[in-house]
Enzyme design. Structure first.
Site, PDB file in Angstrom:
ATOM      1  N   LYS A  79      11.425  -7.758  -5.762  1.00  0.00           N
ATOM      2  CA  LYS A  79      11.848  -6.465  -5.210  1.00  0.00           C
ATOM      3  C   LYS A  79      13.347  -6.270  -5.439  1.00  0.00           C
ATOM      4  CE  LYS A  79      11.463  -3.841  -0.836  1.00  0.00           C
ATOM      5  NZ  LYS A  79      10.998  -3.903   0.554  1.00  0.00           N
ATOM      6  N   SER A 154       7.936  -0.214   2.037  1.00  0.00           N
ATOM      7  CA  SER A 154       8.854   0.016   0.943  1.00  0.00           C
ATOM      8  C   SER A 154       8.656  -0.884  -0.282  1.00  0.00           C
ATOM      9  CB  SER A 154      10.298  -0.148   1.438  1.00  0.00           C
ATOM     10  OG  SER A 154      10.523  -1.474   1.881  1.00  0.00           O
ATOM     11  N   SER A 178       6.845  -3.414   5.441  1.00  0.00           N
ATOM     12  CA  SER A 178       7.002  -3.127   4.009  1.00  0.00           C
ATOM     13  C   SER A 178       6.339  -4.085   3.041  1.00  0.00           C
ATOM     14  CB  SER A 178       8.477  -3.025   3.663  1.00  0.00           C
ATOM     15  OG  SER A 178       8.927  -1.759   4.022  1.00  0.00           O
TER      16      SER A 178
HETATM   17  N1  GLN Z   1       8.418   1.964   6.997  1.00  0.00           N
HETATM   18  C1  GLN Z   1       9.339   1.206   7.782  1.00  0.00           C
HETATM   19  C2  GLN Z   1      10.709   1.837   7.729  1.00  0.00           C
HETATM   20  O1  GLN Z   1      10.853   2.779   7.010  1.00  0.00           O
HETATM   21  C3  GLN Z   1       9.381  -0.216   7.360  1.00  0.00           C
HETATM   22  C4  GLN Z   1      10.253  -0.467   6.205  1.00  0.00           C
HETATM   23  C5  GLN Z   1      10.386  -1.916   5.864  1.00  0.00           C
HETATM   24  O2  GLN Z   1       9.631  -2.760   6.357  1.00  0.00           O
HETATM   25  N2  GLN Z   1      11.388  -2.195   5.064  1.00  0.00           N
HETATM   26  O3  GLN Z   1      11.611   1.419   8.388  1.00  0.00           O
END
Ligand code: GLN
Length: 489
Positions: A79, A154, A178
């Site tokens: 990532k 994400s 994410s």
């Molecule tokens: N969807 C969540 C957020 O936008 C989780 C994102 C993540 O785990 N990086 O904060």
């Protein structure tokens, strides 16, 4: 047999026995990338020169016996918020568009010490803020099951890469779901380790008290093997833990006979798709038939998880993202003529909408007049959420839940309503607030043919229990195809 069909553990075995060369393995994935990237766009960058050198190094390392581990020779996607020395790490943001780290993240260092090869860097929501990979400054990633749908986020690039057969393993990061949610949307397996298990050194921070790096793969065993590579104390991360960890073989063994599994009834409430519920209840039934004790219980606190999470995550983000000021890293606006204007313009031009929204929200909840009303209250709620899980784990070995209330939505539907997007994190964020480990794996498909994912949550440092249950479930479920194995792709 087609090399792309092998699991990571099988691929490494064949590489170590000389049946497949490291070069063939990397080329196989490069070819698949060429085929799939025009539709999927899972990757932001691939450094072919670095890859060439690394292939050579790994070939030699395997021959000399330096790399003997179960994943030696395996290419992996990383990532793009995880630092790679000499290779761009952008967080899918304009502000870091040309940022080339001078060091490797500890997780990357460990991969390489295990003889693995960084294949490329994957797309994500900007600074990991989002649930769809649509907030990336460099274009959306598409779900390989149906390219009109999002891959989740994400870590959407990492999960789509595995689902599209462009990588056999990937690294993601999970601050509020994410890894687990995109794994569910893409029909792959993802593990969010206990907070502190994997060093965050070199992971570009979103919300430091919640962030955790973890594996994404085709199956539970591959994820467990990668988890063993990643986990362990690192003095460069003061929150990293030195708790001993079982070997990956131990982590996945034991079956589910006699396990006590609780299912929060609140997670089957209104708003959760009927088809998701059906896939979960079928999974529960299968587990029961094989000797697990599975029952509903009331976890409580569900109304508080989204507000607490978004307050805490945004508060930490507003502080973590202060460093991107046009001086130390990345983008500097060419327009500005004096210092303050340079800060303002660099940030205004460098950050996207969603990131700005969260910096504003975070600065607001931390401001003197509102600190007690919002931030402090969220911290209290976080304590109560942890307590609710402690009570549950006094009764159950694991908690079973949907990974998300729906399957992957269509591209474009979430962006218009950020609040709706935040609400879709309802089943994942509590795990991060409580620092728990959880694994997400596919348990069925909906009527559109999109994968449904379930998560198995454990108490802190109880990865053994969740991976054991997940591995046993996987055997009962049978192999779940990857998206690219469908005829039409
Ligand atoms: N969807 C969540 C957020 O936008 C989780 C994102 C993540 O785990 N990086 O904060």
């Amino acid at each position: 047999m087609d090399m792309l069909q092998l699991s990571a553990l099988e691929l490494s075995r064949k590489i170590r026995s000389g049946e497949i060369s490291v070069k063939e393995a990397v080329s196989g994935y490069r070819e698949q990338m060429q085929k799939m990237e025009p539709q999927v766009h899972a990757f932001l960058s691939v450094d072919d020169d670095k890859l060439e050198k690394r292939i050579q190094e790994v070939e030699e390392g395997i021959q000399s016996g330096r790399y003997q581990g179960p994943l030696a020779g395996v290419p992996i996607a990383v990532k793009d918020n995880i630092c790679t020395k000499g290779q761009k790490t952008t967080c899918a943001s304009r502000i870091l568009e040309n940022f080339v780290p001078a060091f490797d993240a500890e997780a990357v260092k460990r991969l390489e010490e295990a003889g693995m090869i960084v294949l490329g860097k994957t797309n994500m929501d900007e600074f990991a803020m989002g649930s769809t990979t649509e907030t990336s400054a460099f274009g959306v990633t598409r779900n390989p099951w149906n390219t009109e749908h999002v891959p989740g986020g994400s870590s959407g690039g990492s999960c789509a890469a595995v689902a599209a057969g462009e990588a056999v393993l990937a690294l993601g990061s999970d601050t509020g779901g994410s890894i687990r949610q995109p794994a569910a949307y893409c029909g792959v397996t993802g593990l969010k380790p206990t907070y502190g298990r994997v060093s965050r050194y070199g992971l570009i921070a979103y919300a430091s008290s919640l962030d955790q790096i973890g594996p994404v793969g085709r199956n539970v065993k591959d994820c467990a093997a990668l988890f063993e590579v990643l986990a362990g104390h690192d003095e460069k991360d003061s929150t990293s833990s030195g708790q001993t960890l079982e070997s990956w073989e131990e982590l996945v063994s034991g079956g589910m006979q006699g396990m006590k599994i609780g299912v929060p009834e609140e997670y089957f409430a209104e708003g959760t798709d009927e088809e998701v519920k059906k896939a979960l209840t079928d999974a529960m039934e299968l587990m029961r038939q094989h000797g697990a004790q599975v029952e509903y219980f009331s976890l409580g606190m569900v109304d508080y998880v989204i507000p607490s999470y978004y307050i805490i995550a945004c508060a930490e983000a507003s502080s973590n993202l202060e460093r991107f000021d046009g001086v130390k890293y990345g983008y500097r606006s060419p327009e500005a003529t004096e210092l303050h204007e340079m800060y303002k313009k660099s940030r205004a031009e460098g950050f996207g909408e969603e990131v700005k929204r969260r910096i504003l929200l975070g600065s607001f909840v931390l401001s003197a007049g509102y600190y007690d009303a919002y931030y402090l209250k969220a911290l209290k709620a976080k304590g109560m959420i942890k307590k609710a899980f402690d009570d549950a784990f006094a009764k159950y070995d694991c908690i079973l839940a949907p990974a998300a209330p729906t399957t992957a939505p269509k591209i474009g539907t979430s962006l218009s309503d950020p609040l709706q997007m935040y609400l879709s994190d309802i089943y994942t964020v509590a795990v991060n607030l409580a620092g728990l480990p959880a694994v997400s794996l596919p348990c069925g498909k909906d009527s559109q043919g999109l994968p449904v994912g379930m998560q198995i949550i454990g108490d802190c440092f109880q990865e053994k229990k969740i991976l054991r249950a997940a591995a046993a479930f996987e055997v009962l479920r049978g192999p779940f195809p990857m998206a690219w194995e469908k005829e039409e792709m």
